[in-house]
Every structure is written in structure tokens, then in C-alpha cells.
Design a protein around this motif. Sequence first.
Motif, PDB file in Angstrom:
ATOM      1  N   PHE A 197       1.833   4.038   7.664  1.00  0.00           N
ATOM      2  CA  PHE A 197       1.699   2.716   7.196  1.00  0.00           C
ATOM      3  C   PHE A 197       2.031   1.558   7.983  1.00  0.00           C
ATOM      4  CE2 PHE A 197       1.614   5.556   3.658  1.00  0.00           C
ATOM      5  CZ  PHE A 197       0.558   5.281   3.001  1.00  0.00           C
ATOM      6  N   ASP A 198       2.521   2.005   9.404  1.00  0.00           N
ATOM      7  CA  ASP A 198       2.792   0.854  10.478  1.00  0.00           C
ATOM      8  C   ASP A 198       4.152   0.503  10.119  1.00  0.00           C
ATOM      9  OD1 ASP A 198       0.662   1.630  12.037  1.00  0.00           O
ATOM     10  OD2 ASP A 198      -0.238  -0.202  11.564  1.00  0.00           O
ATOM     11  N   LEU A 199       4.844   1.147   9.057  1.00  0.00           N
ATOM     12  CA  LEU A 199       6.288   0.834   8.815  1.00  0.00           C
ATOM     13  C   LEU A 199       7.335   1.411   9.655  1.00  0.00           C
ATOM     14  CD1 LEU A 199       5.702   0.679   4.894  1.00  0.00           C
ATOM     15  CD2 LEU A 199       6.058  -1.276   6.361  1.00  0.00           C
ATOM     16  N   GLU A 200       8.349   0.893   9.415  1.00  0.00           N
ATOM     17  CA  GLU A 200       9.602   1.657  10.182  1.00  0.00           C
ATOM     18  C   GLU A 200      10.697   1.600   9.117  1.00  0.00           C
ATOM     19  OE1 GLU A 200      10.826  -0.045  13.942  1.00  0.00           O
ATOM     20  OE2 GLU A 200       8.798  -0.522  14.360  1.00  0.00           O
ATOM     21  N   ILE A 201      11.324   2.546   9.370  1.00  0.00           N
ATOM     22  CA  ILE A 201      12.596   2.861   8.232  1.00  0.00           C
ATOM     23  C   ILE A 201      13.905   2.257   9.017  1.00  0.00           C
ATOM     24  CG2 ILE A 201      14.362   4.283   7.338  1.00  0.00           C
ATOM     25  CD1 ILE A 201      11.852   6.487   7.196  1.00  0.00           C
ATOM     26  N   PHE A 202      14.926   1.325   8.331  1.00  0.00           N
ATOM     27  CA  PHE A 202      15.751   0.516   8.882  1.00  0.00           C
ATOM     28  C   PHE A 202      16.881   1.654   9.020  1.00  0.00           C
ATOM     29  CE2 PHE A 202      19.910  -1.213   8.561  1.00  0.00           C
ATOM     30  CZ  PHE A 202      19.827  -2.542   9.550  1.00  0.00           C
TER      31      PHE A 202
ATOM     32  N   THR B  79       1.001  -1.265   0.173  1.00  0.00           N
ATOM     33  CA  THR B  79       0.066  -0.015  -0.162  1.00  0.00           C
ATOM     34  C   THR B  79       0.793   1.182  -0.060  1.00  0.00           C
ATOM     35  OG1 THR B  79      -1.625  -1.280   1.310  1.00  0.00           O
ATOM     36  CG2 THR B  79      -2.004   1.140   1.163  1.00  0.00           C
ATOM     37  N   PHE B  80       2.021   1.170   0.849  1.00  0.00           N
ATOM     38  CA  PHE B  80       3.077   2.463   0.890  1.00  0.00           C
ATOM     39  C   PHE B  80       3.540   2.636  -0.566  1.00  0.00           C
ATOM     40  CE2 PHE B  80       7.410   3.815   0.996  1.00  0.00           C
ATOM     41  CZ  PHE B  80       7.004   5.136   1.589  1.00  0.00           C
ATOM     42  N   ARG B  81       3.749   1.531  -1.296  1.00  0.00           N
ATOM     43  CA  ARG B  81       4.398   1.469  -2.669  1.00  0.00           C
ATOM     44  C   ARG B  81       3.445   2.145  -3.496  1.00  0.00           C
ATOM     45  NH1 ARG B  81       4.198  -1.881  -6.486  1.00  0.00           N
ATOM     46  NH2 ARG B  81       3.289  -3.558  -5.077  1.00  0.00           N
ATOM     47  N   ILE B  82       2.254   1.905  -3.448  1.00  0.00           N
ATOM     48  CA  ILE B  82       1.053   2.435  -4.253  1.00  0.00           C
ATOM     49  C   ILE B  82       0.882   3.963  -3.967  1.00  0.00           C
ATOM     50  CG2 ILE B  82      -1.367   2.461  -4.978  1.00  0.00           C
ATOM     51  CD1 ILE B  82       0.282   0.004  -6.102  1.00  0.00           C
ATOM     52  N   TYR B  83       0.928   4.248  -2.811  1.00  0.00           N
ATOM     53  CA  TYR B  83       1.068   5.692  -2.507  1.00  0.00           C
ATOM     54  C   TYR B  83       2.021   6.442  -2.814  1.00  0.00           C
ATOM     55  CZ  TYR B  83       1.378   9.698   0.506  1.00  0.00           C
ATOM     56  OH  TYR B  83       1.558  11.069   0.972  1.00  0.00           O
ATOM     57  N   ALA B  84       3.406   6.053  -2.774  1.00  0.00           N
ATOM     58  CA  ALA B  84       4.271   6.595  -3.599  1.00  0.00           C
ATOM     59  C   ALA B  84       4.113   6.978  -4.936  1.00  0.00           C
ATOM     60  CB  ALA B  84       5.757   5.742  -3.185  1.00  0.00           C
ATOM     61  N   GLU B  85       3.542   5.921  -5.574  1.00  0.00           N
ATOM     62  CA  GLU B  85       3.392   6.246  -6.890  1.00  0.00           C
ATOM     63  C   GLU B  85       2.304   7.080  -7.134  1.00  0.00           C
ATOM     64  OE1 GLU B  85       2.170   2.401  -8.684  1.00  0.00           O
ATOM     65  OE2 GLU B  85       4.016   1.571  -8.531  1.00  0.00           O
ATOM     66  N   LYS B  86       1.247   7.437  -6.585  1.00  0.00           N
ATOM     67  CA  LYS B  86       0.165   8.308  -6.637  1.00  0.00           C
ATOM     68  C   LYS B  86       0.708   9.656  -6.154  1.00  0.00           C
ATOM     69  CE  LYS B  86      -3.105   5.237  -7.612  1.00  0.00           C
ATOM     70  NZ  LYS B  86      -3.914   5.406  -8.678  1.00  0.00           N
ATOM     71  N   TYR B  87       1.468   9.574  -5.403  1.00  0.00           N
ATOM     72  CA  TYR B  87       2.252  10.963  -4.806  1.00  0.00           C
ATOM     73  C   TYR B  87       3.187  11.588  -6.001  1.00  0.00           C
ATOM     74  CZ  TYR B  87       5.364  14.217  -2.501  1.00  0.00           C
ATOM     75  OH  TYR B  87       6.299  15.357  -2.349  1.00  0.00           O
ATOM     76  N   LEU B  88       3.679  10.703  -6.753  1.00  0.00           N
ATOM     77  CA  LEU B  88       4.770  11.085  -7.679  1.00  0.00           C
ATOM     78  C   LEU B  88       4.104  11.428  -8.757  1.00  0.00           C
ATOM     79  CD1 LEU B  88       7.496   8.494  -6.976  1.00  0.00           C
ATOM     80  CD2 LEU B  88       7.884  10.896  -6.566  1.00  0.00           C
TER      81      LEU B  88
END
Length: 424
Positions: free
Chosen positions: A402-407, A335-344
Motif C-alpha cells: 500500500f506504499d506504506l512504511e512501518i515506523f 485502503t489498508f484499514r479496509i483490507y485489514a477488516e476484510k482479511y480479518l
Amino acid sequence: MNIPEFQSLFNELRNWLAGKGLAGSELIYSYFFIGLLGVILFLFITIFLTRQLFIGVVKSAKTKSDWQKALFEFRVFRAFALIFGAYIIYNVVPYLFIDFKNGLFYALIFAKIYMVLAVMFAVNAFLNALVSIMESSKKYADKPIRSYKQVAKIVFYIVGFVLILSIILGESPLYVFGGFGAVTAVFILVFRDPILGFVASVQMSAIDLVRVGDWITVEKYGADGEVTEINLTTIKVRNWDKTVTIVPSYAIVSESFKNWRAMEESEGRRIKRHINIKISSIKFCDEELIGRLQSIDFLKDYLKETQTFIERYNAENTVNPNNLVNGRHMTNIGTFRIYAEKYLESNPYINTDLTFMVRQLQATENGLPIEIYVFSKEKGLKRFEEVAADIFDHLLAAVPYFDLEIFQSPSGSDMRNFVRRGDD
């Protein structure tokens, strides 16, 4: 004025001096010094008139142009007037030194050498003017014209040196050229860089490798900036930090370098960077997360359509709903990847007509890279970096939604906090 007229003038000078009662050594030396003064005065007058004649012809043109300015700047008219003066000296010397046989021999050698030097000086001035004219033309502004000028000068100087040497030795120029065969190896060694530079210049021009004004990067020589000058043996690069790097011309065709011209001429400049996502934070989207994500404008339609498709698919395939591994479900990373596409896609500075991807790379010990591979319409360094920074500022800030964390590799303070929690 031809040779018989010179002879007639000097005969009249001798007869006039003899009529004054001069004879013997008095006649000889008076004839010589008066003739010499007369020749010098005549040379000044003729060279001045010849130069003014050339200048008058050029000035008569109705409009001023680059070639007129160049001819004046490099004193081409004076140079060609010296050739005329050299011709006069060569024809006058036999009559001036008629009473000095030994002096006549050396004077003729001097006159011949002076004529060769005058021609070389004129050709040098003409080449400088020609190159100046061509560099001011848009047609040749990005060509290595200076390299060709330097090669032409080297060849012409070699020919001039051979002619002067043949005059001094009293041998044919072909004989002197023949003698060069014995020193060819030494000649190649001495002129190694000019020879390699000339070959490189021809190759660069033939296949259009580098032009003046190109942005190039040559890592071996620490060059990263704009090409300001292409010479026979070197290429001058003004780096972006305002320093200057000199790169050998042959290095461009024999070693690896990067020319950014194609990017500057294209419709965009590539942004290729990634965000490392902590793998342990990747999960399936539960109802709570989906509910929160539905408030994001870019994801409203996507979530609605995808959720409907998933529910229909799972129902048609009688998927056991007690375990999310069964059937199909959305993930927070997808979902985050789709969001990034829509944002770009909504970013006005991104050229979506060129390659446009938001993709996963191979997972590593540093997490799962989500790479942004798009092209910015802004190609200038400052604006390009601003566009790229704005994009990643936003995406990095959006990751936690997105309940994700950056490494991020643990720092010293992280380890100390971990130890303290363990003690507690």
C-alpha cells in the motif's frame, strides 16, 4: 452398660479378693491393679467392637461412594469409638480410685480432659472427611471449602482449649470465656491473618470473586496462573512457568487483581494490538497504486464501488481535478484499514459476532497506530498467541503493498548508514 452395673462389677471384684484372704493394703492395691487391667482390656474390646460396628454398617451399603472412602481414609470410625472409650473411663474412675481420694481427684480431671480430646479428635476427623467429600463433588469443587474447615477447626479448638482450662482450674467455662475479654487485643493481634483470611473467604464466596481452577493475575505478588487451592489465609497459584505463588486471601478483596474466568466463559479472547505506520508514507491513492491494489481479491469490490462513488461525487460537485486535495479521494492508509477488516472477516478463528474494529489511534511521535481490536475463538494461551501472530505476520508483510512504511526507531546501524550517505 450403666453406672450401677459398673458399681456391681467392682463390688464383686472386691468381695472376691476379700474371699481370697486379702485385707488392708494388699486388698487395696490388688483391687486397683486388677481393676485397672480389667478396664484396659474392656476398653480395647469395646473400642474394637464399636469401630467394627460402624464399619459393618457402612460396608453393608450396596454401592461404594465418595463418603464411604472418606470415612475410611480419615478413620472417622476409630475417632468416634474413642469417645465411647472416654465415656467408659469417666464412669469407671470413681470405682477404680475409691481407695485413693487424692488420686481420684486427678484421675477425674484426666478423664474429663481425655473425653474433651476424644471429642475434638472425632470432630477433626469428621471435618476432614466432610471436606474431602465436598471437594470431590462438582457442586463444591470451586468453593473455598478448606477455608471454612480451617475456621471451624480454629473455633472448635478454642472451645476445646477453654473446656480443658476450665477443668484444670475447676471453674465454669463461662468464667474462662469471661477472662478472655482482658486479652482480646492480644488475641486479635495473634490471629490477625486468620481473621482477615476468613473475612476474605466469606467475601470471595459471597460475590464469587475467585474459584479453584480460575486463571488469575496478581501483579503485586507476581502471580499469573491457575488457582489450585484456597485456604483460610492463603491462595495457592500455579503459574504458567510451573512455579507456585502464595497470595494472601485478604489481598484479593483489598487490592487489584485480574480474573480471566469471564474471558474463558465468553465466546472469544480479545486481540488488541496495533501497527505504527510512518506518517510521511501516508498519501492519496494515485491511478498506479489503485491499479496495483485491484489485483488484491479482498479489495476488488471495494475499490470498484468506492471509485465509482468518488467519481460521481466529484463530478456532481465540479471538483477541480488538478489537485488531489480537492474533492474526495482514496488514501493508502484508509485502503489498508479496509483490507485489514476484510482479511480479518475471512479468518475462521475470529469471532465477528463480538466487538470487531480496525481503527486509528491518536498519532504520536512513533507514527499513526492502526489498532486491531477483535476477538479470537481460540482462548487457550498457545493457540491464541498463534492466531494473533499469524494475523500480524500477514498484515506487517502486506503494509508495503500500500506504499506504506512501518515506523521503527533508528538503530545504530541506521545512523552509521545515514552518516556514510552524507559523506558520499
